[in-house]
Structure formats: structure tokens, C-alpha cells
Design a protein around this motif. Structure first.
Motif, PDB file in Angstrom:
ATOM      1  N   VAL A  41      47.372  -3.871  40.576  1.00  0.00           N
ATOM      2  CA  VAL A  41      47.327  -2.518  41.134  1.00  0.00           C
ATOM      3  C   VAL A  41      48.768  -2.039  41.236  1.00  0.00           C
ATOM      4  O   VAL A  41      49.603  -2.715  41.828  1.00  0.00           O
ATOM      5  N   VAL A  42      49.056  -0.892  40.633  1.00  0.00           N
ATOM      6  CA  VAL A  42      50.404  -0.336  40.678  1.00  0.00           C
ATOM      7  C   VAL A  42      50.389   0.918  41.553  1.00  0.00           C
ATOM      8  O   VAL A  42      49.558   1.809  41.354  1.00  0.00           O
ATOM      9  N   ILE A  43      51.308   0.954  42.518  1.00  0.00           N
ATOM     10  CA  ILE A  43      51.404   2.116  43.406  1.00  0.00           C
ATOM     11  C   ILE A  43      52.316   3.151  42.758  1.00  0.00           C
ATOM     12  O   ILE A  43      53.487   2.893  42.519  1.00  0.00           O
ATOM     13  N   SER A  44      51.772   4.317  42.500  1.00  0.00           N
ATOM     14  CA  SER A  44      52.533   5.409  41.892  1.00  0.00           C
ATOM     15  C   SER A  44      53.465   6.054  42.919  1.00  0.00           C
ATOM     16  O   SER A  44      53.283   5.892  44.124  1.00  0.00           O
ATOM     17  N   HIS A  45      54.444   6.820  42.423  1.00  0.00           N
ATOM     18  CA  HIS A  45      55.280   7.644  43.306  1.00  0.00           C
ATOM     19  C   HIS A  45      54.528   8.917  43.662  1.00  0.00           C
ATOM     20  O   HIS A  45      54.912   9.631  44.569  1.00  0.00           O
ATOM     21  N   LYS A  46      53.470   9.214  42.912  1.00  0.00           N
ATOM     22  CA  LYS A  46      52.771  10.494  43.050  1.00  0.00           C
ATOM     23  C   LYS A  46      51.679  10.458  44.116  1.00  0.00           C
ATOM     24  O   LYS A  46      51.126   9.412  44.437  1.00  0.00           O
ATOM     25  N   ASP A  47      51.368  11.652  44.641  1.00  0.00           N
ATOM     26  CA  ASP A  47      50.295  11.800  45.624  1.00  0.00           C
ATOM     27  C   ASP A  47      48.935  11.885  44.941  1.00  0.00           C
ATOM     28  O   ASP A  47      47.908  11.679  45.571  1.00  0.00           O
ATOM     29  N   ASP A  48      48.942  12.254  43.673  1.00  0.00           N
ATOM     30  CA  ASP A  48      47.690  12.433  42.935  1.00  0.00           C
ATOM     31  C   ASP A  48      47.816  11.717  41.596  1.00  0.00           C
ATOM     32  O   ASP A  48      48.705  12.039  40.804  1.00  0.00           O
ATOM     33  N   VAL A  49      46.954  10.760  41.352  1.00  0.00           N
ATOM     34  CA  VAL A  49      47.022  10.003  40.096  1.00  0.00           C
ATOM     35  C   VAL A  49      45.825  10.283  39.193  1.00  0.00           C
ATOM     36  O   VAL A  49      45.631   9.618  38.185  1.00  0.00           O
ATOM     37  N   SER A  50      45.027  11.292  39.550  1.00  0.00           N
ATOM     38  CA  SER A  50      43.798  11.539  38.796  1.00  0.00           C
ATOM     39  C   SER A  50      44.057  11.980  37.358  1.00  0.00           C
ATOM     40  O   SER A  50      43.238  11.772  36.484  1.00  0.00           O
ATOM     41  N   ASP A  51      45.226  12.579  37.115  1.00  0.00           N
ATOM     42  CA  ASP A  51      45.488  13.065  35.754  1.00  0.00           C
ATOM     43  C   ASP A  51      46.491  12.185  35.004  1.00  0.00           C
ATOM     44  O   ASP A  51      46.929  12.532  33.916  1.00  0.00           O
ATOM     45  N   LEU A  52      46.843  11.057  35.593  1.00  0.00           N
ATOM     46  CA  LEU A  52      47.792  10.162  34.930  1.00  0.00           C
ATOM     47  C   LEU A  52      47.123   9.468  33.755  1.00  0.00           C
ATOM     48  O   LEU A  52      45.972   9.058  33.847  1.00  0.00           O
ATOM     49  N   ILE A  53      47.854   9.332  32.668  1.00  0.00           N
ATOM     50  CA  ILE A  53      47.374   8.500  31.564  1.00  0.00           C
ATOM     51  C   ILE A  53      48.417   7.417  31.361  1.00  0.00           C
ATOM     52  O   ILE A  53      49.573   7.710  31.059  1.00  0.00           O
ATOM     53  N   ILE A  54      48.030   6.172  31.594  1.00  0.00           N
ATOM     54  CA  ILE A  54      48.952   5.053  31.469  1.00  0.00           C
ATOM     55  C   ILE A  54      48.614   4.287  30.199  1.00  0.00           C
ATOM     56  O   ILE A  54      47.603   3.598  30.122  1.00  0.00           O
ATOM     57  N   LYS A  55      49.439   4.484  29.203  1.00  0.00           N
ATOM     58  CA  LYS A  55      49.240   3.725  27.972  1.00  0.00           C
ATOM     59  C   LYS A  55      50.610   3.263  27.510  1.00  0.00           C
ATOM     60  O   LYS A  55      51.617   3.635  28.082  1.00  0.00           O
ATOM     61  N   ASP A  56      50.625   2.447  26.500  1.00  0.00           N
ATOM     62  CA  ASP A  56      51.920   1.989  26.044  1.00  0.00           C
ATOM     63  C   ASP A  56      52.008   2.014  24.540  1.00  0.00           C
ATOM     64  O   ASP A  56      51.011   1.890  23.841  1.00  0.00           O
TER      65      ASP A  56
END
Length: 156
Positions: free
Chosen positions: A99-114
Motif C-alpha cells: 500500500v503506497v500513501i500518496s501525497h494527494k487528497d484524492d487518488v481516484s483518478d491516478l493511473i500508476i503504471k510503469d
């Protein structure tokens, strides 16, 4: 389009006093687009804080014998390295999920890919918002054994 995590849920399983700080115990999250996502399955396990907290180098808190057989979930903060690097260190430490804690208040629109090859990462990775993350960390710091329950989506 379905809402992010529509078929999947991340929630606080215990302790109850922590669970009650979230809406029905649920945390807002985004599932990373890499790692092995066990579709249709659930995972429950105790949460351990990564040491170092950003998980950008080898973790000193390897899973102990008393944790054997448990699905240990490692929690880390966003830091100077990519989530894939954190995932590899968490996996090497014996975690079943990161589990990674984001700096953001809202992560619903984040796309984490590499962009790199991530075929060697075989644990799922979820990103949660900063407030939820700090709430979890505070409870662990207070000496609580925090357990999370993850219901993975049925299909891709």
C-alpha cells in the motif's frame, strides 16, 4: 465507464475503533497497473510500516516467523523512487501486498503504471490518499495491530 475500484474494495478489518473512522471502513484507493492482481480473490492481513518509510531501499523489517502464514501488507509513503521499486523491496521483504500513501487528497483518478518491464513483480500494489494513509500510520504508531481487507476486482 465503471468507477475506479467499482468491483474492488479496500477496507479496515481491525481494530474496530479505526474502522469506524472510515466510511463503512472503506478506503479510497487505486490499483496499480502492474504487479500480479489476484482477480476475484480477497486478501486480509496485518499492516507493517516500511522501514525506511519510502521503501526506496532494502527494507530492514523483513517478515518475522510469527508472521509466517499471514498475508503481511507493507505500507510505504510516496518518495524519491517509483512505485515499482517500492514493490520490489516489499516483495523481497515477504509482503503479499504493498500500500503506497500518496501525497494527494484524492487518488481516484491516478493511473500508476510503469514504462519498464515489471514481470518480476508478483504482488498487487494499491495507492491510497494522504489522509487515509496518515490515519492508518497513526493507529499503528499507537500500538494497534491494523489489518486490512482487500477484495480484488472480478476481472480486468
Amino acid at each position: 465507464a465503471l468507477l475506479p475500484g467499482f468491483h474492488s474494495r479496500l477496507s479496515v478489518f481491525s481494530p474496530k475503533n479505526l474502522r469506524s473512522q472510515f466510511d463503512q471502513g472503506h478506503l479510497q484507493f487505486t490499483l496499480a497497473k502492474f504487479g500480479n492482481i489476484p482477480y476475484g480473490k480477497s486478501l486480509i492481513g496485518p499492516v507493517k510500516v516500511a522501514n525506511p518509510i519510502d521503501a526506496c531501499s532494502s527494507l530492514t523489517n523483513y517478515i518475522t516467523e510469527e508472521d509466517a502464514g499471514k498475508n503481511v501488507i507493507i505500507i510505504a509513503k510516496m518518495g524519491e523512487c517509483r512505485s515499482t521499486i517500492k514493490a520490489r523491496y516489499a516483495q523481497m521483504a515477504g509482503a503479499k501486498m504493498l500500500v503506497v500513501i500518496s501525497h494527494k487528497d484524492d487518488v481516484s483518478d491516478l493511473i500508476i503504471k510503469d514504462v519498464e518491464d515489471t514481470g518480476d513483480i508478483n504482488i498487487p500494489v494499491v495507492i491510497i490518499n494522504s489522509l487515509d494513509g496518515e490515519t492508518l500510520l497513526a493507529s499503528i504508531k499507537d500500538g494497534n495491530e491494523v489489518e486490512l481487507l482487500m477484495h480484488f476486482p472480478q476481472t480486468q
